[in-house]
Design a protein around this motif. Structure first.
Motif, PDB file in Angstrom:
ATOM      1  N   GLU A  33       0.797  -1.221   0.000  1.00  0.00           N
ATOM      2  CA  GLU A  33       0.000   0.000   0.000  1.00  0.00           C
ATOM      3  C   GLU A  33       0.833   1.277   0.000  1.00  0.00           C
ATOM      4  O   GLU A  33       0.280   2.382  -0.007  1.00  0.00           O
ATOM      5  N   HIS A  35       2.873   4.415  -1.254  1.00  0.00           N
ATOM      6  CA  HIS A  35       2.854   5.210  -2.488  1.00  0.00           C
ATOM      7  C   HIS A  35       4.247   5.302  -3.105  1.00  0.00           C
ATOM      8  O   HIS A  35       4.392   5.397  -4.329  1.00  0.00           O
ATOM      9  N   LYS A  80       6.492   6.067   2.025  1.00  0.00           N
ATOM     10  CA  LYS A  80       5.570   7.192   1.898  1.00  0.00           C
ATOM     11  C   LYS A  80       4.195   6.648   1.553  1.00  0.00           C
ATOM     12  O   LYS A  80       4.048   5.769   0.706  1.00  0.00           O
ATOM     13  N   GLY A  81       3.183   7.172   2.230  1.00  0.00           N
ATOM     14  CA  GLY A  81       1.831   6.723   1.963  1.00  0.00           C
ATOM     15  C   GLY A  81       0.854   7.423   2.876  1.00  0.00           C
ATOM     16  O   GLY A  81       1.180   8.435   3.509  1.00  0.00           O
ATOM     17  N   GLU A  82      -0.339   6.895   2.987  1.00  0.00           N
ATOM     18  CA  GLU A  82      -1.378   7.534   3.785  1.00  0.00           C
ATOM     19  C   GLU A  82      -1.134   7.311   5.266  1.00  0.00           C
ATOM     20  O   GLU A  82      -0.771   6.212   5.698  1.00  0.00           O
ATOM     21  N   ASN A  84      -3.337   7.265   8.404  1.00  0.00           N
ATOM     22  CA  ASN A  84      -4.715   7.242   8.887  1.00  0.00           C
ATOM     23  C   ASN A  84      -4.864   6.079   9.856  1.00  0.00           C
ATOM     24  O   ASN A  84      -5.285   4.988   9.470  1.00  0.00           O
ATOM     25  N   GLN A  87      -7.748   3.660   9.916  1.00  0.00           N
ATOM     26  CA  GLN A  87      -7.800   2.681   8.835  1.00  0.00           C
ATOM     27  C   GLN A  87      -6.560   1.795   8.794  1.00  0.00           C
ATOM     28  O   GLN A  87      -6.317   1.103   7.804  1.00  0.00           O
ATOM     29  N   GLN A  89      -3.572   2.639   8.470  1.00  0.00           N
ATOM     30  CA  GLN A  89      -2.535   3.157   7.575  1.00  0.00           C
ATOM     31  C   GLN A  89      -1.551   3.972   8.421  1.00  0.00           C
ATOM     32  O   GLN A  89      -1.926   5.001   8.984  1.00  0.00           O
TER      33      GLN A  89
END
Length: 680
Positions: A33, A35, A80-82, A84, A87, A89
């Protein structure tokens, strides 16, 4: 950080981890997941020199080749990513991450609050963690066909000895630089002791690189047992003098050369990252939602350790199988003992013997041939699964432990249960389907009392753990023979030693695979601490020198019992696995015979089996060729009785007896509780 100076090429997605190539190093990491994934290169002083974005991503795998890099390069990852947490993340570029496939780490990891991905308020934690996270090190570790081959252990002869690397060797009379190390285990003194016991299999307590939990660190305590891994590939550096990889391999080689099978206690059910607000040093930062089990925004904490690995996900299945093959093919071990193994057999949530990870292990041509011992529970729903794992796994049997402790303590209504456990717990490991050897029988394990403490303490004494004596089991099925703890009363000392001998003899005369806790043969005490996971000191280290005469006598008696009875198991395999006509598993072979006798040496009646306060039970095992009749007696009362012999005129040879047992003419004199083994 300087601008990039290294050239990149596409590289390959497999093998995962860092692999030295002809032109540099190929890096491959699972982070479905994310990015973007970054490779961060460090110098030997821990200074970050470059940050290189991965070039390719295929089916969740990021990969590229960095030209010009060489063996020994220090590196880390950033994802690098969300962000949250609701959720699951937890991406945070400020957190340096360990490569899950790193074979070597630059240092031992310690918990630090700046490793967290989020603040106490639940916001993104923006402090860079590189200064408090060890670096992954590019290290090529290849299998070596010239190393000692696996020691072939017949299943019926297998006897497991649980050994803590540091606890075993810290006080050995060896050079100071070897104490507490992998190499200390295979010192001359260490090997001589292990060989003297006639054991076949060394079960090493965890040797994956591990971290001390946050709450222990705040109490100035440390994780001693090692059930808190940060890596499934890198060996624990604190057990090494210089090079953990090479020295672990040398230890395994030394044990094999000395004639031992070596299995490794492994923790694949959770990691040291713990709860979501704690460390983000590897899996959490790479892909928290994929690596860890969760539901409705919360971790499913089936391990009691803050997180549990999602062993139903392909990345975890591959990671675990790759790790196991590495420890077998490269590091040299012969098998595994799986901590909290039910988590490895869970699908979405529930346990299944057909779970993909279990089936992946059993179908693997390498892993399926190793010794596989399962701890068949976790603390999740339906977490108790003794007897439910597929063929190919041995299982730790706590039903055996509890029944034998209760029997020798004198509890009522236990003779039938005692006989069931003695004969391989066929109510769990059913006839016709699984061998009695599937049952790994034990009286003591690392978590709980030592054998000496089992007969010396009625209550736990865990104040040194600094949890107000609330941790550890409250009901230990123990007894102290009138005094809590150490005593100078020689009568009590003698009764306690005799009870230890009865326990050990029962264990080694039971159908199944025996497990001995290292140190029990030394009559080691933890002074009543039944949860010594955080005691890296004299409480847990084995004592080898400066013994009293009573201590020397206890050790000689226990070691003689172990050595003698394990030799008997090898000479008479019927003691470990009897082939009976009502067990379809053995219909193809010659059949043995068993007879149960009471204290008049008459066949046990239904009234005998149901007698609430029965203290005596014996059995005769007869081999298929009728060449050996082995009479085994268990007596747990402390008043004298005389038992006629079952030999019908044949001479009876004493093979083993505890101090209260003796032959007198045509009778066996039982002065007080004990165990007797004879042959006619």
């Amino acid at each position: 950080m300087s601008s990039a100076t290294h050239h990149l090429s596409n590289g390959t997605p497999f093998p995962l981890g860092a692999t030295v190539t002809d032109h540099g190093v190929n890096f491959s990491v699972v982070a479905e997941e994310a990015h973007q994934l970054y490779l961060c290169l460090f110098d030997q002083d821990g200074t970050e020199r470059e940050s290189l974005p991965f070039l390719n991503k295929r089916q969740g795998v990021w990969y590229m080749e960095v030209l010009g890099l060489t063996e020994g390069q220090h590196y880390g990852l950033r994802a690098k990513g969300e962000f949250n947490p609701a959720q699951q993340q937890m991406f945070n570029e400020h957190k340096l991450l360990i490569d899950p496939y790193a074979k070597l780490l630059s240092d031992k990891i310690s918990w630090h609050q700046d490793q967290a991905a989020m603040t106490k308020e639940g916001q993104l934690h923006s402090v860079d963690s590189a200064y408090c996270v060890p670096k992954s090190v590019v290290r090529t570790v290849k299998s070596d066909l010239t190393r000692p081959a696996r020691v072939k252990v017949e299943p019926a002869s297998r006897a497991i000895y649980e050994l803590h690397v540091k606890g075993f060797s810290q006080n050995l009379p060896i050079d100071d630089d070897l104490k507490g190390t992998y190499l200390g285990v295979i010192s001359e003194a260490g090997i001589q002791h292990l060989q003297s016991l006639n054991i076949t299999t060394i079960q090493l307590m965890p040797c994956f690189s591990f971290m001390t939990e946050r709450h222990l660190q705040s109490l100035s305590l440390t994780n001693y047992w090692g059930y808190n891994p940060v890596s499934f590939f890198a060996p624990e550096p604190s057990y090494a003098k210089l090079d953990a990889i090479t020295e672990f391999q040398h230890m395994v080689d030394g044990l094999k050369t000395a004639g031992f099978e070596v299995i490794l206690d492994v923790v694949y059910n959770h990691t040291a990252e713990s709860e979501i607000n704690q460390s983000s040093v590897c899996f959490r930062g790479l892909d928290n939602a994929r690596y860890y089990r969760h539901q409705d925004g919360q971790y499913l904490n089936y391990t009691g350790c803050g997180n549990c690995l999602d062993t139903y996900h392909w990345a975890s299945i591959r990671l675990i199988c790759d790790s196991m093959r590495y420890w077998v093919e490269v590091m040299g071990v012969d098998g595994f003992r799986f901590d909290l193994g039910v988590d490895l057999g869970r699908t979405d949530h529930d346990f299944s013997p057909n779970a993909p990870l279990l089936q992946a292990i059993l179908q693997d041509p390498v892993l399926s041939q190793t010794c596989l011992v399962m701890e068949p529970w976790d603390i999740g729903p339906n977490g108790y699964q003794v007897g439910q794992f597929p063929n190919g796994f041995l299982e730790c049997n706590d039903q055996y432990r509890d029944t034998m402790r209760r029997f020798w303590r004198g509890d009522n209504d236990l003779v039938a249960a005692f006989a069931t456990r003695l004969m391989g717990s066929r109510d769990y490991f059913h006839k016709g389907h699984r061998s009695a050897l599937t049952s790994v029988n034990y009286i003591t394990y690392h978590d709980g009392y030592t054998l000496r403490d089992l007969v010396s303490y009625h209550q736990r004494h865990n104040l040194a753990n600094m949890e107000n004596n609330r941790d550890g089991h409250g009901d230990n099925i123990s007894q102290n023979f009138g005094v809590e703890g150490d005593t100078d009363d020689q009568n009590i000392q003698a009764r306690r030693l005799n009870q230890q001998l009865c326990f050990m003899a029962t264990l080694l005369l039971s159908q199944g695979t025996p497990h001995i806790l290292g140190g029990d043969e030394l009559s080691h005490t933890q002074h009543g601490n039944n949860n010594a996971y955080c005691q890296d000191n004299e409480i847990t280290w084995q004592q080898w020198q400066h013994l009293s005469s009573a201590e020397r006598h206890a050790r000689e008696s226990l070691q003689s019992t172990i050595s003698t009875l394990l030799a008997l198991r090898k000479t008479y395999p019927i003691l470990a696995e009897i082939h009976l006509e009502d067990d379809a598993l053995y219909r193809h072979t010659h059949l043995d015979h068993i007879q149960w006798l009471n204290e008049q040496n008459l066949p046990m009646t239904e009234a005998d089996w149901t007698q609430s306060e029965r203290h005596y039970l014996s059995l005769v095992l007869t081999t298929a060729d009728l060449s050996s009749h082995i009479w085994i007696v268990f007596y747990r009362a402390d008043k004298a009785i005389t038992v006629p012999l079952p030999t019908k005129g044949h001479p009876l040879e004493t093979l083993y007896q505890t101090p209260g047992m003796s032959l007198a003419g045509k009778a066996l004199e039982c002065a007080y509780r004990g165990v007797f083994v004879g042959k006619y």
